[in-house]
Design an enzyme around this catalytic site. Structure first.
Site, PDB file in Angstrom:
ATOM      1  N   SER A   1      -2.601  12.401   4.671  1.00 32.70           N
ATOM      2  CA  SER A   1      -2.150  10.962   4.433  1.00 32.70           C
ATOM      3  C   SER A   1      -1.905  10.299   5.983  1.00 32.70           C
ATOM      4  O   SER A   1      -3.095  10.299   6.648  1.00 32.70           O
ATOM      5  CB  SER A   1      -1.272  10.904   3.604  1.00 32.70           C
ATOM      6  OG  SER A   1      -0.885   9.473   3.138  1.00 32.70           O
TER       7      SER A   1
ATOM      8  N   ASP B   1      -6.803   8.676  -6.228  1.00 33.67           N
ATOM      9  CA  ASP B   1      -5.854   8.251  -5.169  1.00 33.67           C
ATOM     10  C   ASP B   1      -6.514   7.050  -4.505  1.00 33.67           C
ATOM     11  O   ASP B   1      -7.591   7.036  -4.381  1.00 33.67           O
ATOM     12  CB  ASP B   1      -5.909   9.536  -4.005  1.00 33.67           C
ATOM     13  CG  ASP B   1      -5.366   9.189  -2.816  1.00 33.67           C
ATOM     14  OD1 ASP B   1      -4.461   8.129  -2.598  1.00 33.67           O
ATOM     15  OD2 ASP B   1      -5.447   9.978  -1.879  1.00 33.67           O
TER      16      ASP B   1
ATOM     17  N   HIS C   1      -2.695  11.137  -5.145  1.00 32.14           N
ATOM     18  CA  HIS C   1      -2.272  11.240  -3.731  1.00 32.14           C
ATOM     19  C   HIS C   1      -1.152  12.274  -3.436  1.00 32.14           C
ATOM     20  O   HIS C   1      -0.215  12.117  -4.301  1.00 32.14           O
ATOM     21  CB  HIS C   1      -2.010   9.835  -3.374  1.00 32.14           C
ATOM     22  CG  HIS C   1      -1.786   9.969  -1.764  1.00 32.14           C
ATOM     23  ND1 HIS C   1      -2.807   9.998  -0.703  1.00 32.14           N
ATOM     24  CD2 HIS C   1      -0.571   9.980  -0.946  1.00 32.14           C
ATOM     25  CE1 HIS C   1      -2.132   9.872   0.387  1.00 32.14           C
ATOM     26  NE2 HIS C   1      -0.704   9.997   0.183  1.00 32.14           N
TER      27      HIS C   1
END
Length: 305
Positions: free
Chosen positions: A153, A246, A276
């Site tokens: 991320s 996600d 996610h």
């Protein structure tokens, strides 16, 4: 179809809504940080014992080194958390599993967080660590001549930028591992509208970007937006992992396509049914264990034992 394990996982950690966070940023950010730390055991499970797990000072940047053998290649790992939360502790279990399965050392970086330290503080910390491990790695019992970078991320965003800057500095890295990377500060991809409500949404990501890079003009810089780079050729081969549910799914795929178009070898794997942040939650997701092991296998292949 959203995996039932995702539904169960969403109930474990409380997440303050983005509008509440915007109304009282200091209190709600503290809440989010603590919530992520408090659920490590429940989400990530027990710690795999390793021969070496040691906290180190990398020229002023706190890090943790994991190793299962000597003279091993090194993965510098950058945790996720919207550049505002997350830590060595929140990603400890994932780093342990990668080190255990790959035979590589993993150096997890506790880079400075926003809003206390906005861009480029985190990136400068990453570059400090890369210089330090190249200089000190042999003395630590690892082989810094075989060096990869990775993250999830927000950490994957930092990894992409650091990999490109290392290329430009003629100190190229050997490999990059990018888990659901945050690539687009404009949050413009269709997946933001298609799969929101599964742990992350556009409002949360917009707030994260704005907190990390307060000056809007800076968000168009190649040091913030990896797709703003004119030439991606010569970047390290990459493993890119995305998740079906996600909101960052499409921008991760776009980056994989851009690297391939520039001649960079890429393996892009989309984990179906996942949301996610799934990869660190080893206690919840069968897919998390599969992803960690895929990373380990890719590192073994790329860094040539």
């Amino acid at each position: 179809m959203l995996h039932p394990q995702v539904t169960a996982s969403l109930a474990v950690r409380q997440r303050p809504p983005a509008d509440v966070l915007a109304a009282d940023p200091e209190a709600q950010l503290a809440f989010a940080r603590q919530a992520m730390e408090d659920t490590v055991e429940a989400e990530c499970g027990p710690a795999i014992p390793l021969p070496v797990v040691v906290d180190v000072d990398a020229d002023g940047v706190p890090c943790r080194l994991y190793a299962s053998r000597t003279a091993s290649p090194v993965l510098v790992y950058l945790h996720g958390g919207g550049w505002c939360y997350g830590s060595i502790e929140t990603h400890d279990r994932l780093c342990r599993r990668i080190a255990d399965r790959s035979g590589c050392a993993v150096l997890s970086v506790d880079y400075r967080l926003a809003p206390e330290h906005s861009h480029p503080a985190a990136l400068l910390d990453v570059e400090t660590v890369l210089g330090w491990i190249r200089k000190e790695g042999t003395g630590l019992g690892v082989d810094p001549s075989r060096l990869a970078i990775g993250g999830d991320s927000a950490g994957a965003q930092l990894a992409t930028v650091a990999a490109r800057r290392q290329r430009d500095a003629a100190t190229p890295l050997d490999y990059q591992v990018l888990l659901y990377p945050a690539i687009d500060p404009m949050t413009a991809s269709e997946s933001y509208d298609e799969v929101a409500g599964n742990g992350l949404d556009r409002a949360s990501m917009k707030l994260a970007w704005e907190t990390f890079v307060p000056n809007p003009a800076d968000r168009f810089s190649p040091d913030v937006a990896p797709l703003a780079v004119e030439n991606l050729a010569g970047l390290p081969p990459a493993l890119i992992i995305t998740a079906e549910y996600d909101v960052l799914r499409d921008e991760g795929a776009d980056y994989a396509d851009a690297l391939l178009s520039a001649g960079v070898p890429v393996v892009h794997t989309r984990y179906m049914g996942m949301n996610h942040g799934f990869a660190r939650k080893l206690a919840f997701f069968d897919a998390a264990r599969s992803a960690a092991d895929q990373i380990a296998v890719s590192l073994r292949a790329a860094l040539t034992f």
